[in-house]
Design an enzyme around this catalytic site. Structure first.
Site, short mmCIF file in Angstrom:
data_model
loop_
_atom_site.label_atom_id
_atom_site.label_comp_id
_atom_site.label_asym_id
_atom_site.label_seq_id
_atom_site.Cartn_x
_atom_site.Cartn_y
_atom_site.Cartn_z
N ASP A 104 0.79 -1.24 0.00
CA ASP A 104 0.00 0.00 0.00
C ASP A 104 0.82 1.29 0.00
OD1 ASP A 104 -1.91 -1.97 0.26
OD2 ASP A 104 -2.82 -1.18 2.07
N ASP A 123 -4.93 -0.64 -1.63
CA ASP A 123 -6.35 -0.47 -1.37
C ASP A 123 -6.96 0.05 -2.67
OD1 ASP A 123 -6.30 -1.25 1.27
OD2 ASP A 123 -6.92 0.68 2.08
N HIS A 177 -10.66 0.94 -3.29
CA HIS A 177 -12.03 0.98 -2.79
C HIS A 177 -13.03 1.57 -3.78
CE1 HIS A 177 -10.49 -0.11 1.07
NE2 HIS A 177 -9.95 1.05 1.34
N HIS A 214 -17.31 2.72 -0.03
CA HIS A 214 -16.82 1.54 0.67
C HIS A 214 -17.25 1.50 2.13
CE1 HIS A 214 -13.67 -1.23 2.31
NE2 HIS A 214 -14.11 -1.90 1.27
N HIS A 219 -10.72 7.18 1.38
CA HIS A 219 -9.32 7.05 0.94
C HIS A 219 -9.22 5.98 -0.15
CE1 HIS A 219 -9.75 3.78 3.83
NE2 HIS A 219 -8.74 3.19 3.22
N LYS A 232 -6.99 -4.80 -3.24
CA LYS A 232 -7.76 -5.39 -2.15
C LYS A 232 -8.86 -4.44 -1.70
CE LYS A 232 -4.13 -4.12 1.13
NZ LYS A 232 -4.79 -3.12 1.94
N CYS A 291 -2.19 -2.48 7.61
CA CYS A 291 -2.15 -3.43 6.50
C CYS A 291 -0.87 -4.26 6.45
CB CYS A 291 -2.40 -2.70 5.18
SG CYS A 291 -4.07 -2.02 5.10
#
Length: 188
Positions: free
Chosen positions: A17, A59, A61, A65, A78, A103, A142
């Site tokens: 990330d 990430d 999203h 989300h 974010h 993810k 994460c």
């Protein structure tokens, strides 16, 4: 300058990330995040030179989300898909052959680990990977989840702590203990 990891073709470097929203100035900026980029670039180069696999998680999203505060989640908006905040840090050198893993892409499910709902564990086994080396953001969120899931997936696991930064630096000792308890190695 790399951290002198003994990369081999059975190693995967997982860069967690390293996105704009997690670096300073982003929606969830981690202090020291951008400063990790040169060291992570050196690791990517060292891993590739040794024939290791390199994976970059992110990430990714949807707009609404479940983890976002307006939906009752713990985080501000974010890393929304196809926005500048979701982009990898502009100085991060990700060659074309780096595997990019997205993810937390479903509206109704969060995912902190690069292994959560992505099929990454099976993919790495299919590629003959035995050891994973983890770095990135954030050490206490994460990165933490990815290290623990890597161990649960059966991989020998090494965390490069100097190439990771925490949202809450006071959480780092507890993270180290959790990594130790799970059988992961921490390189400080």
């Amino acid at each position: 300058m790399s951290m002198k990891v003994n990369y081999t073709p059975t190693t995967a470097l997982i860069v967690v990330d390293m996105q704009n929203d997690f670096c300073e100035g982003g929606a969830l900026g981690v202090a020291g995040g951008a400063a990790l980029v040169p060291g992570i670039n050196a690791e990517i180069e060292a891993a590739q030179a040794a024939g290791a696999l390199v994976v970059a998680t992110r990430d990714w999203h949807p707009v609404d989300h479940v983890s976002f505060a307006h939906r009752g989640g713990p985080w501000p908006v974010h890393c929304v898909q196809d926005t500048p905040g979701a982009d990898f840090h502009p100085d991060l050198q990700l060659p074309a052959e780096v595997i990019r893993v997205s993810k937390a892409t479903a509206f109704d499910a969060d995912a902190y680990s690069g292994f959560d709902g992505t099929g990454l564990g099976g993919y790495l086994r299919e590629k003959g990977i035995k050891t994973v080396v983890v770095c990135g953001l954030a050490l206490d969120v994460c990165v933490h989840a990815t290290v623990l899931d890597a161990r649960q997936e059966g991989f020998a696991t090494l965390l490069l702590e100097p190439l990771s930064a925490a949202v809450d630096p006071q959480a780092v000792p507890n993270c180290r203990q959790a990594f130790h308890d799970a059988g992961a190695e921490v390189r400080a």
